[in-house]
Design a protein around this motif. Sequence first.
Motif, PDB file in Angstrom:
ATOM      1  N   ASP A  40      13.780  52.952  30.644  1.00 23.75           N
ATOM      2  CA  ASP A  40      14.396  54.215  31.047  1.00 23.75           C
ATOM      3  C   ASP A  40      14.238  54.376  32.547  1.00 23.75           C
ATOM      4  OD1 ASP A  40      15.015  54.842  28.435  1.00 23.75           O
ATOM      5  OD2 ASP A  40      13.217  56.070  28.122  1.00 23.75           O
ATOM      6  N   LEU A  41      15.109  55.225  33.117  1.00 28.25           N
ATOM      7  CA  LEU A  41      15.045  55.506  34.547  1.00 28.25           C
ATOM      8  C   LEU A  41      14.805  56.990  34.755  1.00 28.25           C
ATOM      9  CD1 LEU A  41      18.062  53.809  36.384  1.00 28.25           C
ATOM     10  CD2 LEU A  41      15.651  53.497  36.837  1.00 28.25           C
ATOM     11  N   LEU A  42      13.957  57.329  35.717  1.00 30.57           N
ATOM     12  CA  LEU A  42      13.768  58.733  36.087  1.00 30.57           C
ATOM     13  C   LEU A  42      14.175  58.878  37.551  1.00 30.57           C
ATOM     14  CD1 LEU A  42      12.699  61.629  35.651  1.00 30.57           C
ATOM     15  CD2 LEU A  42      10.415  60.803  36.281  1.00 30.57           C
ATOM     16  N   LEU A  43      15.227  59.655  37.790  1.00 34.50           N
ATOM     17  CA  LEU A  43      15.700  59.887  39.155  1.00 34.50           C
ATOM     18  C   LEU A  43      15.262  61.282  39.585  1.00 34.50           C
ATOM     19  CD1 LEU A  43      19.400  58.566  38.859  1.00 34.50           C
ATOM     20  CD2 LEU A  43      17.333  57.269  39.391  1.00 34.50           C
ATOM     21  N   LEU A  44      14.640  61.365  40.756  1.00 38.04           N
ATOM     22  CA  LEU A  44      14.099  62.639  41.227  1.00 38.04           C
ATOM     23  C   LEU A  44      14.754  63.047  42.535  1.00 38.04           C
ATOM     24  CD1 LEU A  44      10.355  61.586  40.925  1.00 38.04           C
ATOM     25  CD2 LEU A  44      11.492  63.216  39.409  1.00 38.04           C
ATOM     26  N   GLY A  45      14.966  64.358  42.717  1.00 34.94           N
ATOM     27  CA  GLY A  45      15.429  64.846  44.012  1.00 34.94           C
ATOM     28  C   GLY A  45      16.802  65.467  43.944  1.00 34.94           C
ATOM     29  N   PRO A  46      17.243  66.036  45.065  1.00 33.94           N
ATOM     30  CA  PRO A  46      18.505  66.779  45.066  1.00 33.94           C
ATOM     31  C   PRO A  46      19.725  65.914  44.740  1.00 33.94           C
ATOM     32  CG  PRO A  46      17.584  66.611  47.295  1.00 33.94           C
ATOM     33  CD  PRO A  46      16.545  66.105  46.361  1.00 33.94           C
ATOM     34  N   ALA A  47      19.655  64.591  45.039  1.00 32.30           N
ATOM     35  CA  ALA A  47      20.817  63.730  44.779  1.00 32.30           C
ATOM     36  C   ALA A  47      20.773  63.102  43.397  1.00 32.30           C
ATOM     37  CB  ALA A  47      20.887  62.631  45.843  1.00 32.30           C
ATOM     38  N   ALA A  48      19.708  63.382  42.615  1.00 34.35           N
ATOM     39  CA  ALA A  48      19.483  62.653  41.359  1.00 34.35           C
ATOM     40  C   ALA A  48      20.677  62.736  40.406  1.00 34.35           C
ATOM     41  CB  ALA A  48      18.222  63.167  40.681  1.00 34.35           C
ATOM     42  N   GLU A  49      21.178  63.950  40.184  1.00 33.81           N
ATOM     43  CA  GLU A  49      22.228  64.094  39.174  1.00 33.81           C
ATOM     44  C   GLU A  49      23.535  63.441  39.630  1.00 33.81           C
ATOM     45  OE1 GLU A  49      22.335  68.093  37.628  1.00 33.81           O
ATOM     46  OE2 GLU A  49      24.191  67.612  36.540  1.00 33.81           O
ATOM     47  N   THR A  50      23.935  63.697  40.888  1.00 32.57           N
ATOM     48  CA  THR A  50      25.201  63.120  41.352  1.00 32.57           C
ATOM     49  C   THR A  50      25.108  61.594  41.472  1.00 32.57           C
ATOM     50  OG1 THR A  50      24.500  63.699  43.560  1.00 32.57           O
ATOM     51  CG2 THR A  50      26.213  65.087  42.599  1.00 32.57           C
ATOM     52  N   ALA A  51      23.929  61.078  41.815  1.00 37.02           N
ATOM     53  CA  ALA A  51      23.796  59.623  41.987  1.00 37.02           C
ATOM     54  C   ALA A  51      23.647  58.893  40.651  1.00 37.02           C
ATOM     55  CB  ALA A  51      22.598  59.308  42.870  1.00 37.02           C
ATOM     56  N   SER A  52      23.391  59.638  39.560  1.00 39.32           N
ATOM     57  CA  SER A  52      23.059  58.968  38.290  1.00 39.32           C
ATOM     58  C   SER A  52      24.165  58.004  37.844  1.00 39.32           C
ATOM     59  CB  SER A  52      22.744  59.992  37.200  1.00 39.32           C
ATOM     60  OG  SER A  52      23.855  60.833  37.013  1.00 39.32           O
ATOM     61  N   SER A  53      25.439  58.340  38.142  1.00 36.73           N
ATOM     62  CA  SER A  53      26.529  57.449  37.712  1.00 36.73           C
ATOM     63  C   SER A  53      26.438  56.090  38.421  1.00 36.73           C
ATOM     64  CB  SER A  53      27.884  58.104  37.978  1.00 36.73           C
ATOM     65  OG  SER A  53      28.009  58.362  39.349  1.00 36.73           O
ATOM     66  N   GLN A  54      25.872  56.087  39.628  1.00 35.37           N
ATOM     67  CA  GLN A  54      25.730  54.834  40.386  1.00 35.37           C
ATOM     68  C   GLN A  54      24.654  53.923  39.780  1.00 35.37           C
ATOM     69  OE1 GLN A  54      27.533  54.152  43.274  1.00 35.37           O
ATOM     70  NE2 GLN A  54      28.663  56.034  42.888  1.00 35.37           N
ATOM     71  N   PHE A  55      23.773  54.523  38.969  1.00 30.79           N
ATOM     72  CA  PHE A  55      22.688  53.756  38.345  1.00 30.79           C
ATOM     73  C   PHE A  55      23.009  53.431  36.884  1.00 30.79           C
ATOM     74  CE2 PHE A  55      20.612  55.710  41.937  1.00 30.79           C
ATOM     75  CZ  PHE A  55      19.544  54.895  42.269  1.00 30.79           C
ATOM     76  N   ALA A  56      24.214  53.836  36.445  1.00 30.21           N
ATOM     77  CA  ALA A  56      24.509  53.841  35.001  1.00 30.21           C
ATOM     78  C   ALA A  56      24.796  52.470  34.401  1.00 30.21           C
ATOM     79  CB  ALA A  56      25.685  54.775  34.718  1.00 30.21           C
ATOM     80  N   HIS A  57      24.989  51.439  35.236  1.00 25.36           N
ATOM     81  CA  HIS A  57      25.310  50.116  34.679  1.00 25.36           C
ATOM     82  C   HIS A  57      24.239  49.076  35.027  1.00 25.36           C
ATOM     83  CE1 HIS A  57      29.189  51.241  33.019  1.00 25.36           C
ATOM     84  NE2 HIS A  57      29.308  52.024  34.075  1.00 25.36           N
ATOM     85  N   LEU A  58      22.993  49.537  35.068  1.00 28.01           N
ATOM     86  CA  LEU A  58      21.904  48.626  35.441  1.00 28.01           C
ATOM     87  C   LEU A  58      21.004  48.294  34.254  1.00 28.01           C
ATOM     88  CD1 LEU A  58      21.072  50.202  38.926  1.00 28.01           C
ATOM     89  CD2 LEU A  58      22.315  48.091  38.483  1.00 28.01           C
ATOM     90  N   GLY A  59      21.443  48.663  33.067  1.00 29.59           N
ATOM     91  CA  GLY A  59      20.723  48.218  31.863  1.00 29.59           C
ATOM     92  C   GLY A  59      19.691  49.192  31.335  1.00 29.59           C
ATOM     93  N   ALA A  60      19.697  50.441  31.824  1.00 26.09           N
ATOM     94  CA  ALA A  60      18.706  51.399  31.297  1.00 26.09           C
ATOM     95  C   ALA A  60      19.177  51.967  29.965  1.00 26.09           C
ATOM     96  CB  ALA A  60      18.494  52.526  32.301  1.00 26.09           C
TER      97      ALA A  60
END
Length: 326
Positions: A40-60
């Motif tokens: 699983d991935l935990l993204l923290l900070g003001p950009a976390a939600e908008t950036a999540s799509s950029q992390f969506a194809h890395l196998g989490a």
Amino acid sequence: MTTADVLIIVGPTPSSPRKIDRAAIGFGRKATDCISGELDLLLLGPAAETASSQFAHLGARKIYTIGHADLANYTAEAYTHAVCDFTSERNYRFLGGSASSATRDYFPRVAARLGIPMASEVLEIDQLTADQAQLVRAVFVGNLLATLSISGPQILATCRASAFEVPAEEVATESPVEVVTISHALALAGKQFLSLTEQTSDRPDLTEAEIIVSGGRGTRGAEGFQLLEQLADQLGAAIGCTRAVVDSGWMPNDLQVGQTGKVVAPKLYFAVAISGAIQHMAGMRSSKTVVAINKDPDAPIFEIADLGLVADMLEAVPQLTEALKG
Ligand SMILES: Cc1cc2nc3c(=O)[nH]c(=O)nc-3n(C[C@H](O)[C@H](O)[C@H](O)COP(=O)(O)OP(=O)(O)OC[C@H]3O[C@@H](n4cnc5c(N)ncnc54)[C@H](O)[C@@H]3O)c2cc1C
């Protein structure tokens, strides 16, 4: 009872994954393979939600985001609280991230608050089971490798980004995103964020760059660095330097490569007028190709250089820049 799962923590989250974030995911995948768990991935900070799509194809398996208002400006306390609140009920076997100035600051606090062991700047996972870990890290300025044997149901570790890579191809399945809401304050009472002074540059970031042109004391300051900047412009490279250069006040501290500076692993590293002290080499020896220019044929940098030129940099660097223009 812990699960066999792995959590990779990214924070403060950038607008898209950097080399160090992809390396952290590579580190997480390695851990996941060892214990046959899920990542699983935990993204923290003001950009976390908008950036999540950029992390969506890395196998989490899943991406969690926390964009609490107290994370808007980085403080170690708020990031520590956010990670501890999130992880305390979830019982991950392995919590990890890349070594960065932020994780060096808040990960040890997370480990202390959760009461779990921590290993920093891991180069390799030798073994990971339900209650045992053997992790390799460099000691004595990279001259020795130590294998840490750590017992216990949970562990927190950072990896050295140059040691792990995420496979180039993206995973077809998209990771679902869950926005996590924490309703209470995360900031430390009595501590207040006032301001952040950031240096901006058009050059690539030192830890992200594919090519680095680095200068040492032999550049003799502004005159030499102007020549290095012209070469870097031609190559689209980042500028780095030795501690001797920083101590002389010629370049800012954030450009220092080495044991007490940044650890880099570009495809191409130019070491210009750099002697090759072990503390400098500790930060750049993982570079794929090292080109050294030094007027002393016995300079230690030549021992690790793939290509060496014994020359005065004041003559050789402008010639090289001119040749690249043609
Ligand atoms: C605890 C500790 C931590 C440290 N951490 C770091 C670190 O993170 N990073 C780091 O870099 N250092 C670090 N150092 C310092 C390190 O030991 C060296 O002092 C430093 O790296 C030397 O920098 P330099 O190569 O620029 O200078 P020098 O060792 O003085 O070398 C200058 C080189 O330039 C060459 N030269 C001179 N003129 C010319 C010319 N015209 N053309 C071509 N070549 C020329 C000379 O032949 C020489 O080889 C640390 C030291 C300690 C004790």
